[in-house]
Structure formats: C-alpha cells, structure tokens
Design an enzyme around this catalytic site. Sequence first.
Site, PDB file in Angstrom:
ATOM      1  N   LYS A  99      27.286  37.748  94.757  1.00 57.79           N
ATOM      2  CA  LYS A  99      28.200  37.280  95.802  1.00 57.79           C
ATOM      3  C   LYS A  99      28.769  35.908  95.481  1.00 57.79           C
ATOM      4  O   LYS A  99      28.035  34.987  95.124  1.00 57.79           O
ATOM      5  CB  LYS A  99      27.435  37.216  97.140  1.00 57.79           C
ATOM      6  CG  LYS A  99      28.210  36.669  98.327  1.00 57.79           C
ATOM      7  CD  LYS A  99      29.241  37.637  98.866  1.00 57.79           C
ATOM      8  CE  LYS A  99      30.174  36.975  99.876  1.00 57.79           C
ATOM      9  NZ  LYS A  99      29.689  37.057 101.246  1.00 57.79           N
ATOM     10  N   HIS A 123      33.783  36.213  98.864  1.00 54.88           N
ATOM     11  CA  HIS A 123      34.250  35.599 100.123  1.00 54.88           C
ATOM     12  C   HIS A 123      35.574  34.947  99.771  1.00 54.88           C
ATOM     13  O   HIS A 123      35.609  33.912  99.107  1.00 54.88           O
ATOM     14  CB  HIS A 123      33.237  34.566 100.647  1.00 54.88           C
ATOM     15  CG  HIS A 123      33.660  33.964 101.949  1.00 54.88           C
ATOM     16  ND1 HIS A 123      33.001  34.192 103.143  1.00 54.88           N
ATOM     17  CD2 HIS A 123      34.716  33.174 102.269  1.00 54.88           C
ATOM     18  CE1 HIS A 123      33.616  33.564 104.129  1.00 54.88           C
ATOM     19  NE2 HIS A 123      34.668  32.930 103.616  1.00 54.88           N
ATOM     20  N   ASP A 125      29.397  42.679 108.391  1.00 51.80           N
ATOM     21  CA  ASP A 125      29.225  41.221 108.397  1.00 51.80           C
ATOM     22  C   ASP A 125      28.475  40.760 109.647  1.00 51.80           C
ATOM     23  O   ASP A 125      28.693  39.644 110.122  1.00 51.80           O
ATOM     24  CB  ASP A 125      30.564  40.489 108.269  1.00 51.80           C
ATOM     25  CG  ASP A 125      30.389  39.053 107.788  1.00 51.80           C
ATOM     26  OD1 ASP A 125      29.299  38.709 107.286  1.00 51.80           O
ATOM     27  OD2 ASP A 125      31.337  38.268 107.930  1.00 51.80           O
ATOM     28  N   ASN A 182      22.759  34.613 101.378  1.00 50.80           N
ATOM     29  CA  ASN A 182      22.937  33.204 101.793  1.00 50.80           C
ATOM     30  C   ASN A 182      21.807  32.729 102.701  1.00 50.80           C
ATOM     31  O   ASN A 182      22.020  32.268 103.812  1.00 50.80           O
ATOM     32  CB  ASN A 182      24.312  32.981 102.441  1.00 50.80           C
ATOM     33  CG  ASN A 182      24.528  33.784 103.712  1.00 50.80           C
ATOM     34  OD1 ASN A 182      23.950  34.858 103.889  1.00 50.80           O
ATOM     35  ND2 ASN A 182      25.369  33.269 104.605  1.00 50.80           N
ATOM     36  N   HIS A 213      24.090  40.518 107.034  1.00 49.11           N
ATOM     37  CA  HIS A 213      23.176  39.369 107.001  1.00 49.11           C
ATOM     38  C   HIS A 213      21.909  39.721 107.756  1.00 49.11           C
ATOM     39  O   HIS A 213      21.964  39.973 108.962  1.00 49.11           O
ATOM     40  CB  HIS A 213      23.839  38.138 107.629  1.00 49.11           C
ATOM     41  CG  HIS A 213      25.062  37.706 106.894  1.00 49.11           C
ATOM     42  ND1 HIS A 213      25.024  36.797 105.854  1.00 49.11           N
ATOM     43  CD2 HIS A 213      26.359  38.095 107.007  1.00 49.11           C
ATOM     44  CE1 HIS A 213      26.254  36.631 105.370  1.00 49.11           C
ATOM     45  NE2 HIS A 213      27.085  37.412 106.051  1.00 49.11           N
ATOM     46  N   LEU A 214      20.782  39.734 107.043  1.00 49.57           N
ATOM     47  CA  LEU A 214      19.493  40.047 107.680  1.00 49.57           C
ATOM     48  C   LEU A 214      18.635  38.806 107.905  1.00 49.57           C
ATOM     49  O   LEU A 214      17.624  38.889 108.603  1.00 49.57           O
ATOM     50  CB  LEU A 214      18.704  41.043 106.821  1.00 49.57           C
ATOM     51  CG  LEU A 214      19.161  42.500 106.863  1.00 49.57           C
ATOM     52  CD1 LEU A 214      18.355  43.333 105.870  1.00 49.57           C
ATOM     53  CD2 LEU A 214      19.015  43.082 108.267  1.00 49.57           C
ATOM     54  N   HIS A 236      35.093  41.389 103.822  1.00 51.25           N
ATOM     55  CA  HIS A 236      35.582  41.160 105.195  1.00 51.25           C
ATOM     56  C   HIS A 236      37.024  40.655 105.235  1.00 51.25           C
ATOM     57  O   HIS A 236      37.287  39.552 105.680  1.00 51.25           O
ATOM     58  CB  HIS A 236      34.654  40.236 105.990  1.00 51.25           C
ATOM     59  CG  HIS A 236      34.145  39.022 105.235  1.00 51.25           C
ATOM     60  ND1 HIS A 236      34.948  38.163 104.537  1.00 51.25           N
ATOM     61  CD2 HIS A 236      32.887  38.547 105.091  1.00 51.25           C
ATOM     62  CE1 HIS A 236      34.219  37.210 104.006  1.00 51.25           C
ATOM     63  NE2 HIS A 236      32.960  37.424 104.325  1.00 51.25           N
ATOM     64  N   LEU A 294      33.823  33.684 110.192  1.00 48.73           N
ATOM     65  CA  LEU A 294      34.651  33.325 109.040  1.00 48.73           C
ATOM     66  C   LEU A 294      34.696  34.484 108.059  1.00 48.73           C
ATOM     67  O   LEU A 294      33.636  35.065 107.778  1.00 48.73           O
ATOM     68  CB  LEU A 294      34.080  32.074 108.342  1.00 48.73           C
ATOM     69  CG  LEU A 294      34.302  30.766 109.105  1.00 48.73           C
ATOM     70  CD1 LEU A 294      33.537  29.636 108.466  1.00 48.73           C
ATOM     71  CD2 LEU A 294      35.801  30.431 109.179  1.00 48.73           C
ATOM     72  N   HIS A 335      28.020  45.207 103.936  1.00 54.68           N
ATOM     73  CA  HIS A 335      28.012  43.727 104.039  1.00 54.68           C
ATOM     74  C   HIS A 335      27.214  43.334 105.278  1.00 54.68           C
ATOM     75  O   HIS A 335      27.692  43.480 106.400  1.00 54.68           O
ATOM     76  CB  HIS A 335      29.445  43.187 104.144  1.00 54.68           C
ATOM     77  CG  HIS A 335      29.498  41.692 104.144  1.00 54.68           C
ATOM     78  ND1 HIS A 335      30.290  40.981 103.282  1.00 54.68           N
ATOM     79  CD2 HIS A 335      28.866  40.757 104.893  1.00 54.68           C
ATOM     80  CE1 HIS A 335      30.143  39.685 103.486  1.00 54.68           C
ATOM     81  NE2 HIS A 335      29.279  39.522 104.488  1.00 54.68           N
TER      82      HIS A 335
END
Length: 355
Positions: A111, A148, A259, A53, A27-28, A186, A231, A25
């Site tokens: 997702k 999520h 995350d 996202n 975020h890039l 997460h 979050l 998990h």
Amino acid sequence: MQCAMTTNSTSSINSLTITRPDDWHLHLRDAEVLASVLPHTAKQFARAIVMPNLKPPVTTTAQALAYRERILAALPDGMQFEPLMTLYLTNNTTPDEIRRAKASGLIHAVKLYPAGATTNSDAGVTDLRLCYPTLEAMQECGMPFLVHGEVTDPSIDLFDREAVFIERVMQPLRADMPELKVVFEHITTSQAADYVRTASGPIAATITAHHLLYNRNDIFKGGIRPHYYCLPVLKRETHRQALLAAAISGSPRFFLGTDSAPHAKGAKEAACGCAGCYTALHAMELYAQAFDQAGALDKLNDFASVFGPAFYQLPVNSGMLTLERTSWTMPAELALANETVVPLNAGETLQWKVI
Ligand code: DOR
Ligand code: ZN
C-alpha cells in the site's frame, strides 16, 4: 447470480442472493478494537484486504504475518474469514522485502500512503522515485500496488487532490512501470473513474459504499457532521454520479472496497476530528441500497464478489449471501474496545438487511 428477479425493474426485488462477497479495502486496527470490529466484517465478507496503517505501520513480512495471526486469534469461534495481508510502503522498503512477502503466499499487496495524506501516513512515501527499485520488484513478481491517490501539496485544494494526483503521480508512474498491477483505492472523482476506465494495462479501482451514496453536502447538512468525514473527502454530486455509473457499468476494473475505518466517538466528535467512516456492520446493505436506487441490483454480484477475485487472481468464494428488503434501524453507537464508535447512518432506517 441467483436472485428473485421477476422484472427488469429492480424495485420489485425483495430478496437478493449473491456469491459471498469480499472487501478489497478494510481497516481492522489491532488489539481490543480489532476484536470489536472483526465480527462485523466476518459476518458479511469471506475475505478482506487488510490495510497496514497501524501504529507502528506493518512494513515487513514478519510483521504482516504476526498481524495475520492476531486477526485469526480474534475471530469468534464458528466464523469463517480470511485476512489478505498487505505491507505499508516506506522510502526504505527493499526489493528483497517484496520478494519475501510474495513468497509467503499470504501477503497480497503493498500500500502507498503518500506521507501526510491520511490517518497514520507519517511513515509513508515522500517521493515515489525513491521506491523505484522496490516497485520494479513488485512489477516483476506481480505484487499489486494499492494507491491512496491524493497529492499532499498544501497549495492544492483538498477537493482537487485526487485529480491532481492522476497527472502528477499516477500517469508518470504507470508510464514507467506499465506492467505494475495498480489498484486506485477508494476513488472519489469522475476524473479517477474516467482514468481507470480508459487507461491501458493492469489497473482497477475500489469504490466505497459511502462515496456511492453521499456527496459533500452530507458533511454539512444542518451543521458539521464528522461521521461523514473521510479521506479522500466526499466530493460534489456529479462525482458521486460518475462513481455510481462506474460501479454499475459491468466493467471488471471497478470492485467493492468499504474503507470501513473505525475511530472512537470522541476522536471523531472533536475540534480536529479523525477521517474515516465506519460501515463494517452494514456494508452490503449500503451497497445494495446504492445499486437498488440505480436500478442495477443485477450488477451487484459481479462488483461485490467476482471482479475483485479476478484482479487478485484468487478463486471466487463458494458460499452465498442473502439480502432482504426490510426496514431496520442502525444502532446509535457500537462497542469499540472500552469506548464506542458511531457508525455511518447511526439511528437511521435502512431498507436492506443481510440475513
Ligand atoms: O478516511 C480514511 N480513514 N481514509 C484513509 O485513507 C485512512 C482511514 C483510516 O485509517 O482511518
Ligand atoms: Zn483506507
């Protein structure tokens, strides 16, 4: 696992070699931010499930494959890293789009962002029942559904939103789609850990390093600390302990997902700061610290490198990663495009280091 273990007490271990891990998990982001953060992850992890996202979100197979190309183009020469792409589910995602994604062989999951739940979730799902034909296609073709897990009902206390999600969304969904492969992303509560441990059918959960190491007091220690805000938000200590117990339990249903979520310093240190902790530079060091504190370094290899590939039906990596017990200081800030990001643990001394 190969590690320099001489006794059962992990405190005497000074070096740990595990199979090269994956981040399930991550975020890039995109463009210059992507170029800033990607080397941090690629140094530690062979593969990562890349969150969709972006602005605008990655909702189609064509967009995900183009994003994958941008990630590969941003990878510095000589670094090995495989991005595992995902689609962002909307009310309008079609069953055909799922079948296209599956057929690509490069998109590994879809997702769920409940609309309004977190960063760039405005295009997310307003009512999961609208997506049932699409979820049925996912169930049919074995496409994992990454969730999520927080309700967005403003009348539900922020700290209860994950537990309420289990009752209101997760249980009904899984009763209707018992063969759908679900990752509860997460997780932050004992309720989520209990649910994943005991539920029937194909379910797993990712756990971040920060939820293993910190509780909600850390957000307010001596003043408000925006870099601990993410979050789902950190919960009370009993929940942290439940997550740690799950992570070291040896259950293949719990595996690593950082995350790591970069936001520029100014976007975090603001009147309305963004959610997300940046841990890509030192993720394995933080997990090693959490497992070490629990006397369970011998459980890190499976959690970081074995259980994730098993769930996603991918091979375990062939390389290795070595961590050493040695003190080093986290930088106060790191470059992020033409701004900076303040990593979690900025300026603090860590006890483990990837070599
Ligand atoms: O803290 C978070 N940050 N949680 C999320 O779900 C999204 C992420 C982000 O994209 O910044
Ligand atoms: Zn995330």
